[in-house]
Design an enzyme around this catalytic site. Sequence first.
Site, PDB file in Angstrom:
ATOM      1  N   TYR A 170      29.880  31.088  33.924  1.00  0.00           N
ATOM      2  CA  TYR A 170      29.684  30.227  35.088  1.00  0.00           C
ATOM      3  C   TYR A 170      28.364  30.357  35.836  1.00  0.00           C
ATOM      4  O   TYR A 170      28.068  29.531  36.663  1.00  0.00           O
ATOM      5  CB  TYR A 170      30.867  30.224  36.041  1.00  0.00           C
ATOM      6  CG  TYR A 170      31.302  31.547  36.608  1.00  0.00           C
ATOM      7  CD1 TYR A 170      30.483  32.272  37.447  1.00  0.00           C
ATOM      8  CD2 TYR A 170      32.569  32.028  36.321  1.00  0.00           C
ATOM      9  CE1 TYR A 170      30.909  33.467  37.982  1.00  0.00           C
ATOM     10  CE2 TYR A 170      32.995  33.226  36.852  1.00  0.00           C
ATOM     11  CZ  TYR A 170      32.164  33.942  37.679  1.00  0.00           C
ATOM     12  OH  TYR A 170      32.578  35.116  38.196  1.00  0.00           O
TER      13      TYR A 170
ATOM     14  N   CYS B 234      79.399  52.433  37.494  1.00  0.00           N
ATOM     15  CA  CYS B 234      78.972  51.092  37.071  1.00  0.00           C
ATOM     16  C   CYS B 234      77.741  51.256  36.160  1.00  0.00           C
ATOM     17  O   CYS B 234      76.721  51.806  36.580  1.00  0.00           O
ATOM     18  CB  CYS B 234      78.647  50.255  38.297  1.00  0.00           C
ATOM     19  SG  CYS B 234      77.993  48.635  37.908  1.00  0.00           S
TER      20      CYS B 234
ATOM     21  N   GLU C 128      33.006  22.484  38.375  1.00  0.00           N
ATOM     22  CA  GLU C 128      33.503  23.237  37.212  1.00  0.00           C
ATOM     23  C   GLU C 128      34.950  23.613  37.464  1.00  0.00           C
ATOM     24  O   GLU C 128      35.446  23.469  38.575  1.00  0.00           O
ATOM     25  CB  GLU C 128      32.716  24.555  37.059  1.00  0.00           C
ATOM     26  CG  GLU C 128      31.284  24.362  36.670  1.00  0.00           C
ATOM     27  CD  GLU C 128      30.473  25.623  36.925  1.00  0.00           C
ATOM     28  OE1 GLU C 128      31.048  26.727  37.020  1.00  0.00           O
ATOM     29  OE2 GLU C 128      29.247  25.491  37.053  1.00  0.00           O
TER      30      GLU C 128
ATOM     31  N   CYS D 203      77.632  46.321  44.509  1.00  0.00           N
ATOM     32  CA  CYS D 203      78.806  46.771  43.767  1.00  0.00           C
ATOM     33  C   CYS D 203      79.190  48.128  44.349  1.00  0.00           C
ATOM     34  O   CYS D 203      78.337  48.988  44.572  1.00  0.00           O
ATOM     35  CB  CYS D 203      78.456  46.908  42.285  1.00  0.00           C
ATOM     36  SG  CYS D 203      79.642  47.895  41.366  1.00  0.00           S
TER      37      CYS D 203
ATOM     38  N   LYS E  50      41.154  25.306  45.791  1.00  0.00           N
ATOM     39  CA  LYS E  50      42.288  25.861  45.035  1.00  0.00           C
ATOM     40  C   LYS E  50      43.404  24.833  44.941  1.00  0.00           C
ATOM     41  O   LYS E  50      43.756  24.199  45.939  1.00  0.00           O
ATOM     42  CB  LYS E  50      42.813  27.111  45.756  1.00  0.00           C
ATOM     43  CG  LYS E  50      41.771  28.210  45.858  1.00  0.00           C
ATOM     44  CD  LYS E  50      42.067  29.306  44.875  1.00  0.00           C
ATOM     45  CE  LYS E  50      42.484  30.547  45.624  1.00  0.00           C
ATOM     46  NZ  LYS E  50      42.887  31.614  44.744  1.00  0.00           N
TER      47      LYS E  50
ATOM     48  N   LYS F 229      37.850  26.431  38.007  1.00  0.00           N
ATOM     49  CA  LYS F 229      37.899  27.801  38.531  1.00  0.00           C
ATOM     50  C   LYS F 229      38.846  28.588  37.637  1.00  0.00           C
ATOM     51  O   LYS F 229      40.064  28.450  37.714  1.00  0.00           O
ATOM     52  CB  LYS F 229      38.397  27.811  39.977  1.00  0.00           C
ATOM     53  CG  LYS F 229      38.307  29.191  40.604  1.00  0.00           C
ATOM     54  CD  LYS F 229      38.574  29.117  42.091  1.00  0.00           C
ATOM     55  CE  LYS F 229      38.382  30.437  42.806  1.00  0.00           C
ATOM     56  NZ  LYS F 229      38.754  31.647  42.117  1.00  0.00           N
TER      57      LYS F 229
ATOM     58  N   CYS G  22      81.098  45.799  35.946  1.00  0.00           N
ATOM     59  CA  CYS G  22      82.209  46.750  35.895  1.00  0.00           C
ATOM     60  C   CYS G  22      83.477  46.217  36.567  1.00  0.00           C
ATOM     61  O   CYS G  22      84.526  46.853  36.503  1.00  0.00           O
ATOM     62  CB  CYS G  22      81.798  48.086  36.515  1.00  0.00           C
ATOM     63  SG  CYS G  22      81.662  48.000  38.301  1.00  0.00           S
TER      64      CYS G  22
ATOM     65  N   ASP H 169      41.011  31.414  36.004  1.00  0.00           N
ATOM     66  CA  ASP H 169      41.841  32.427  36.656  1.00  0.00           C
ATOM     67  C   ASP H 169      41.886  33.684  35.784  1.00  0.00           C
ATOM     68  O   ASP H 169      42.789  33.867  34.981  1.00  0.00           O
ATOM     69  CB  ASP H 169      43.247  31.858  36.878  1.00  0.00           C
ATOM     70  CG  ASP H 169      44.029  32.686  37.868  1.00  0.00           C
ATOM     71  OD1 ASP H 169      43.448  33.615  38.457  1.00  0.00           O
ATOM     72  OD2 ASP H 169      45.231  32.411  38.035  1.00  0.00           O
TER      73      ASP H 169
ATOM     74  N   CYS I 245      82.014  42.774  40.732  1.00  0.00           N
ATOM     75  CA  CYS I 245      80.824  43.172  39.982  1.00  0.00           C
ATOM     76  C   CYS I 245      80.894  42.553  38.583  1.00  0.00           C
ATOM     77  O   CYS I 245      81.881  42.742  37.869  1.00  0.00           O
ATOM     78  CB  CYS I 245      80.731  44.690  39.870  1.00  0.00           C
ATOM     79  SG  CYS I 245      79.378  45.194  38.783  1.00  0.00           S
TER      80      CYS I 245
HETATM   81  S1  IVH Z   1      30.726  30.871  40.726  1.00  0.00           S
HETATM   82  C1  IVH Z   1      29.003  33.835  44.272  1.00  0.00           C
HETATM   83  N1  IVH Z   1      32.220  29.509  39.116  1.00  0.00           N
HETATM   84  O1  IVH Z   1      36.025  32.934  41.385  1.00  0.00           O
HETATM   85  C2  IVH Z   1      30.122  33.691  43.355  1.00  0.00           C
HETATM   86  N2  IVH Z   1      33.128  31.486  40.074  1.00  0.00           N
HETATM   87  O2  IVH Z   1      36.062  33.638  44.456  1.00  0.00           O
HETATM   88  C3  IVH Z   1      29.870  32.537  42.447  1.00  0.00           C
HETATM   89  N3  IVH Z   1      35.398  31.987  39.326  1.00  0.00           N
HETATM   90  O3  IVH Z   1      34.385  35.988  41.683  1.00  0.00           O
HETATM   91  C4  IVH Z   1      30.943  32.385  41.510  1.00  0.00           C
HETATM   92  N4  IVH Z   1      35.610  30.255  37.995  1.00  0.00           N
HETATM   93  O4  IVH Z   1      35.379  35.422  39.436  1.00  0.00           O
HETATM   94  C5  IVH Z   1      32.143  30.592  39.901  1.00  0.00           C
HETATM   95  N5  IVH Z   1      33.402  28.183  37.645  1.00  0.00           N
HETATM   96  C6  IVH Z   1      33.329  29.266  38.414  1.00  0.00           C
HETATM   97  C7  IVH Z   1      34.385  30.183  38.545  1.00  0.00           C
HETATM   98  C8  IVH Z   1      34.250  31.281  39.393  1.00  0.00           C
HETATM   99  C9  IVH Z   1      36.195  31.342  38.460  1.00  0.00           C
HETATM  100  C10 IVH Z   1      35.792  33.218  40.049  1.00  0.00           C
HETATM  101  C11 IVH Z   1      34.767  34.290  40.022  1.00  0.00           C
HETATM  102  C12 IVH Z   1      34.456  34.621  41.448  1.00  0.00           C
HETATM  103  C13 IVH Z   1      35.610  34.016  42.157  1.00  0.00           C
HETATM  104  C14 IVH Z   1      35.124  33.529  43.491  1.00  0.00           C
END
Ligand code: IVH
Length: 681
Positions: free
Chosen positions: A225, A430, A114, A424, A312, A116, A409, A118, A406
């Site tokens: 998620y 200033c 999936e 400055c 990441k 991740k 001034c 943010d 500057c």
């Molecule tokens: S599963 C046991 N799926 O990432 C935790 N987390 O560092 C299982 N997050 O606190 C989380 N996208 O806030 C999961 N597709 C995704 C996610 C996701 C973002 C965040 C979530 C979690 C943090 C984990």
Amino acid sequence: MNNLFEIEDKIKKLTEEINQHNYNYYILDNPTISDYDFDVLLKELTDLENQYPQFRSTDSPTQRVGGEITKNFETAEHIYPMQSLSNTYSSGELLEFDRRVGEVISEGYEYVCELKYDGVAISLIYEKGHLARAVTRGDGVRGDVVTSNVKTIKTVPLRLRGDYPEFLEVRGEIIMPFTSFEQLNAERDDIGEPPFANPRNAASGSLKLQDSSLVARRGLDFKLYFALGDSLPGGNHYECLMKLHEWGFRKPDVMERFSDIEGVLGFISRWDEKRKELPYPIDGAVIKVNDFAQQRQIGATAKSPRWAIAYKFKAERVSTKLLSVDFQVGRTGIVTPVANLEPVQLAGTVVKRATLNNENFMREYDIREGDHLFVEKGGEIIPKIVGVDLGMRNPCAAPVAFASRCPVCGAPLTRQEGESGIFCTNADSCPPQIKGRLEHFISRKAMNIDSLGEGKVDMLFSNGLVKNIADFYSLTTGDLLGLEKKIEGGDGAMRTLSFREKTVENILSGIEMSKKVPFERLLFALGIRFVGEVTARKLARHFGSMDAVANASREELMTVDDVGERVADSIVSYFNSTVNLEVLMRLRNAGLQFEVALDAKDHTSNRLEGKVFVVSGVFTVPRDTIKEAVEQNGGKNASSISRNTSFVLAGEKMGPEKRRKAVQLGVPIISEEEFWNMISD
Ligand code: IVH
């Protein structure tokens, strides 16, 4: 329609109809009604509900616009603790993860990948199909209850559909799409509020707003998620999310299954590229073992599950042309070079400017005119220059020169020994330095004059009314009334801002109140270089008065904890300036606190030990002063009234709700005078 039954029925039908349209639009991406017709229905329901509020259901679509106010968020313990994921940036570590999974599961397994998201993690609790509570992650064990704010997010179902279980916990992320983020920051800029650094901070800040109707306008979104509960549907994660879709949640935009780690690596490299096209921020991919039984077999550590890992992405990077360099002057006079760049798309926003930090930075990277620079944006939305694209350099290009005077001034610049900054030298006159000092003086941790903000200070300064901090205390109603300033809105249109009577009254009373601010905060507010909040407090406690600090020698100053040569020199030079001494004299004559208050010196007693105070309303001194006095005398402050409250200290304009609650619980209500009597001899 005059029969109440008919009205109730009509409200119910409209509620269902609109909920279905919302579902079609937000969950299925398949609208079957025009926006206009939808608005007509919603207005009809809103009007009926306003007339007959008794028939408004808890999952009415009108709740999505918010309106509920939460003063203090309650906290709640998570039923299942909210864990995090272990992170990696390398494919090598992913192979290692796969090897560990393979050690436990020999018979073959499947991964689900999936995005991740943010944003901010959220737990949604559904009881009998109704959204009962939405709780933030908090420390993983307890979080803040933000239900009324979360209810405004259209992709969070208020009521489940189909064959849902009695109890269900759904976890996901609340995110802010880039378009909402940019609009929000543009609006904040219009009213002189600082921008949010990134969509994550903006989402998190939005969830903590007290007024849910403001949250409704922030354009937040929910990304599902996973789910928790005793009897989860399906034998695996993928099926479970599909079932959740049947119950009313959106399907994840991206979710793919792979039978080996090679497939996972392919997913990651595809999305590392494709994320640029997404309308919301992601910072990686999440890889989960699909089968629930296998997940249990693999287990978890105290902090995170062993059956999942987050990969990441590295910060996004582009190369763009340097057009010119501006030099900005800050409160302390420091001159910062800022690159103007050919606008370029990076991680969801357009980058036009980026800081070059200081002269050393410019020399280290050997930045030349017309260079192409590499710009990176990681978790923070603030772009960073990380290098020069040497392949694009014109070999004859000259190094970019640092300003010699500057830029505001025109005064000469100086570099202090052992420091990278260039300053400055014209501290006294200033303009950006003066404005910076004025803003610092009124700021929350300093004099806390919240009736003045950056915008108003700017007006006072540009109209020549305030040139130094002492000038605040000479302002009169006549000076302020009708004062005007033209400001440019985000849409480019000019508007006129003008001070009305009420504003003027507020400003002057805010300034008046600040005269009571304790000496230690005044010392901090002066803006002496290197004297931060903590140092100011230590100096104040050690010396007890402005005169004593001003007369202290370098050596005496250095006997104070945290005060080294650099800080001591800065203090000595501040009090050597005749300009500063004159400002101080005027502040003293205005009646500001030049000594540690007797209260603070002597009233450190145990008189209030074991007593819990709720301080509410407006007092003759700032509320923080009263709260400090409570603590200095051994008492505790609390923000809401409960059975544990010993006294409610009521100022003017205390809310009727609080008063009612105090009376109801039999908590004594005392006045400011009674309070001071309690702690004096
Ligand atoms: S599963 C046991 N799926 O990432 C935790 N987390 O560092 C299982 N997050 O606190 C989380 N996208 O806030 C999961 N597709 C995704 C996610 C996701 C973002 C965040 C979530 C979690 C943090 C984990």
